[in-house]
Scaffold this motif. Sequence first.
Motif, mmCIF file in Angstrom:
data_model
loop_
_atom_site.group_PDB
_atom_site.id
_atom_site.type_symbol
_atom_site.label_atom_id
_atom_site.label_comp_id
_atom_site.label_asym_id
_atom_site.label_seq_id
_atom_site.Cartn_x
_atom_site.Cartn_y
_atom_site.Cartn_z
ATOM 1 N N TYR A 125 4.056 -1.031 1.461
ATOM 2 C CA TYR A 125 4.042 -1.130 0.115
ATOM 3 C C TYR A 125 5.752 -0.638 -0.211
ATOM 4 N N GLY A 126 6.349 0.175 0.833
ATOM 5 C CA GLY A 126 7.591 0.321 0.332
ATOM 6 C C GLY A 126 7.767 1.555 -0.513
ATOM 7 N N ASP A 127 9.038 1.845 -0.955
ATOM 8 C CA ASP A 127 9.427 2.852 -2.009
ATOM 9 C C ASP A 127 9.112 2.365 -3.165
ATOM 10 N N ARG A 128 8.290 2.898 -4.070
ATOM 11 C CA ARG A 128 7.647 2.159 -5.344
ATOM 12 C C ARG A 128 7.638 3.316 -6.484
ATOM 13 N N GLY A 129 8.430 4.275 -6.200
ATOM 14 C CA GLY A 129 8.353 5.323 -7.341
ATOM 15 C C GLY A 129 7.227 5.870 -7.922
ATOM 16 N N ASP A 130 6.881 5.677 -9.048
ATOM 17 C CA ASP A 130 5.591 6.269 -9.916
ATOM 18 C C ASP A 130 4.641 5.331 -9.634
ATOM 19 N N GLU A 131 4.910 3.900 -9.399
ATOM 20 C CA GLU A 131 3.928 2.882 -9.611
ATOM 21 C C GLU A 131 2.644 3.274 -8.931
ATOM 22 N N VAL A 132 1.479 2.781 -9.354
ATOM 23 C CA VAL A 132 0.140 3.221 -8.821
ATOM 24 C C VAL A 132 -0.229 1.972 -8.175
ATOM 25 N N LEU A 133 -0.394 2.140 -6.820
ATOM 26 C CA LEU A 133 -0.570 0.880 -5.916
ATOM 27 C C LEU A 133 -2.071 0.897 -5.322
ATOM 28 N N THR A 134 -2.722 -0.353 -5.607
ATOM 29 C CA THR A 134 -3.898 -0.753 -5.066
ATOM 30 C C THR A 134 -3.767 -1.822 -4.124
ATOM 31 N N GLU A 135 -4.901 -2.193 -3.364
ATOM 32 C CA GLU A 135 -4.809 -3.274 -2.464
ATOM 33 C C GLU A 135 -4.298 -4.605 -2.944
ATOM 34 N N LEU A 147 9.704 -0.545 7.533
ATOM 35 C CA LEU A 147 8.148 -0.421 7.725
ATOM 36 C C LEU A 147 7.634 -1.440 6.771
ATOM 37 N N VAL A 148 8.123 -2.014 5.851
ATOM 38 C CA VAL A 148 7.533 -3.097 5.172
ATOM 39 C C VAL A 148 7.584 -4.279 6.165
ATOM 40 N N SER A 149 8.416 -4.707 6.592
ATOM 41 C CA SER A 149 8.707 -5.909 7.506
ATOM 42 C C SER A 149 7.692 -5.800 8.661
ATOM 43 N N VAL A 150 7.725 -4.818 9.197
ATOM 44 C CA VAL A 150 6.917 -4.380 10.384
ATOM 45 C C VAL A 150 5.321 -4.555 10.044
ATOM 46 N N THR A 151 4.989 -3.876 8.963
ATOM 47 C CA THR A 151 3.563 -3.907 8.511
ATOM 48 C C THR A 151 3.098 -5.033 8.041
ATOM 49 N N TRP A 205 6.001 10.199 -4.210
ATOM 50 C CA TRP A 205 4.337 10.586 -3.785
ATOM 51 C C TRP A 205 4.138 10.398 -2.389
ATOM 52 N N MET A 206 3.116 11.347 -2.035
ATOM 53 C CA MET A 206 2.700 11.272 -0.629
ATOM 54 C C MET A 206 1.189 10.932 -0.949
ATOM 55 N N SER A 207 0.641 9.817 0.164
ATOM 56 C CA SER A 207 -0.539 9.250 0.081
ATOM 57 C C SER A 207 -1.144 9.903 1.288
ATOM 58 N N TRP A 208 -2.284 10.744 1.154
ATOM 59 C CA TRP A 208 -2.746 11.336 2.351
ATOM 60 C C TRP A 208 -4.235 11.316 2.324
ATOM 61 N N ILE A 209 -4.903 11.811 3.487
ATOM 62 C CA ILE A 209 -6.234 11.707 3.656
ATOM 63 C C ILE A 209 -6.637 12.588 4.763
ATOM 64 N N SER A 210 -7.897 13.256 4.446
ATOM 65 C CA SER A 210 -8.230 14.206 5.672
ATOM 66 C C SER A 210 -8.719 13.351 6.815
ATOM 67 N N ILE A 211 -8.661 14.086 8.226
ATOM 68 C CA ILE A 211 -8.986 13.407 9.398
ATOM 69 C C ILE A 211 -10.665 12.902 9.264
ATOM 70 N N ILE A 277 9.699 10.313 4.834
ATOM 71 C CA ILE A 277 9.466 11.344 4.072
ATOM 72 C C ILE A 277 10.081 11.488 2.664
ATOM 73 N N LEU A 278 11.100 10.312 2.506
ATOM 74 C CA LEU A 278 11.632 10.205 1.221
ATOM 75 C C LEU A 278 11.013 9.210 0.321
ATOM 76 N N SER A 279 10.579 8.283 0.774
ATOM 77 C CA SER A 279 9.855 7.047 0.231
ATOM 78 C C SER A 279 8.623 7.477 -0.484
ATOM 79 N N SER A 280 8.690 6.829 -1.685
ATOM 80 C CA SER A 280 7.354 7.264 -2.456
ATOM 81 C C SER A 280 6.432 6.112 -2.795
ATOM 82 N N ALA A 281 5.196 6.332 -2.273
ATOM 83 C CA ALA A 281 4.033 5.203 -2.536
ATOM 84 C C ALA A 281 2.720 6.095 -2.697
ATOM 85 N N ARG A 282 2.631 5.757 -4.152
ATOM 86 C CA ARG A 282 1.386 6.490 -5.026
ATOM 87 C C ARG A 282 0.123 5.403 -4.906
#
Length: 318
Positions: A125-135, A147-151, A205-211, A277-282
């Motif tokens: 998704y890249g660095d998208r600020g406060d935008e809420v991102l879905t699939e 990372l956008v290019s690679v992914t 924004w940090m998008s996280w998930i437990s193992i 670490i500085l990129s924002s993905a909500r």
Amino acid sequence: MMSSSLRSQSRLHIVVSGAGGLIGSALVRRLTTQGHRVTRLVRRPPGPGEIPWDPVARSLDPAALEGADAVVHLSGENVGARWTTARKARIRSSRVASTRLLSETLAGLLRPPQVLISASAVGIYGDRGDEVLTEESPPGDPNRDFLVSVTREWEKAAEPARVEGIRVVHPRFGVVLSPAGGALRKMLLPFRLGLGARLGSGKQWMSWISIDDVVQALHQALVDDGLQGAVNATAPEPLTNRDFTRTLARVLSRPALFAVPESALRLALGEMAGGTILSSARVVPARLLQAGYHFGHPDLESALRHVLQKDGRDNFPP
């Protein structure tokens, strides 16, 4: 209950690449505990229950994969270090070349698997600020973001399997929380010493998930025919870096009074700092929620207390 041909089978044969990694090792433990047969794809000389492969040399024996019920592809070079030109080439090749070889091989089998779960990342998704991102959100700009290019290439490399009718799922992983590795492991020592700090402005924004939720979500992707394509493997409550920092400090009963300036991060880590670490993905897990997935740890504090086996008391010396 959702219908699925794999769900009805008590013992599956599942091939896993990246089985020694943070996610792979946890997934293999879960699958073997449930009685499934797991075969590992390895780049070293194989032992029992292992298949050798070499994505760079495009070496993989198709016969070894015949009849497997599912394949989970998790291997890839670590992105959490400074990106030299050589490392960037390894990051791209380890994902794209390996996925292309595996998907092409599976597409040519007489008895292909029903599903290929091929890892991806919220970096798409890249660095998208406060935008809420879905699939349904479009990827970021591949011309501006490595990372956008690679992914994007990473996901596209699975197309041969998809064309042949194999159900392909791309779990787009956020920050996976486990003290065994990844970002959390790197954070623990400074936070336990009272040196926890927000990174840059802390507004990203940090998008996280437990193992545990990662493993359970992958299991659902294996057996749920309704899941295909991109699936955000993130908790439903992303947080800013500032709030993540405060929460981790609170769980560890430690202060978090410092901030690392963006300029210092870029100086120390180069392009990697801006791309991770500085990129924002909500990011929110819309498709998992629509599929009825129930998160064991939907909020950060409960997730951290669980993975760190905390009970609210300070287990560390003052």
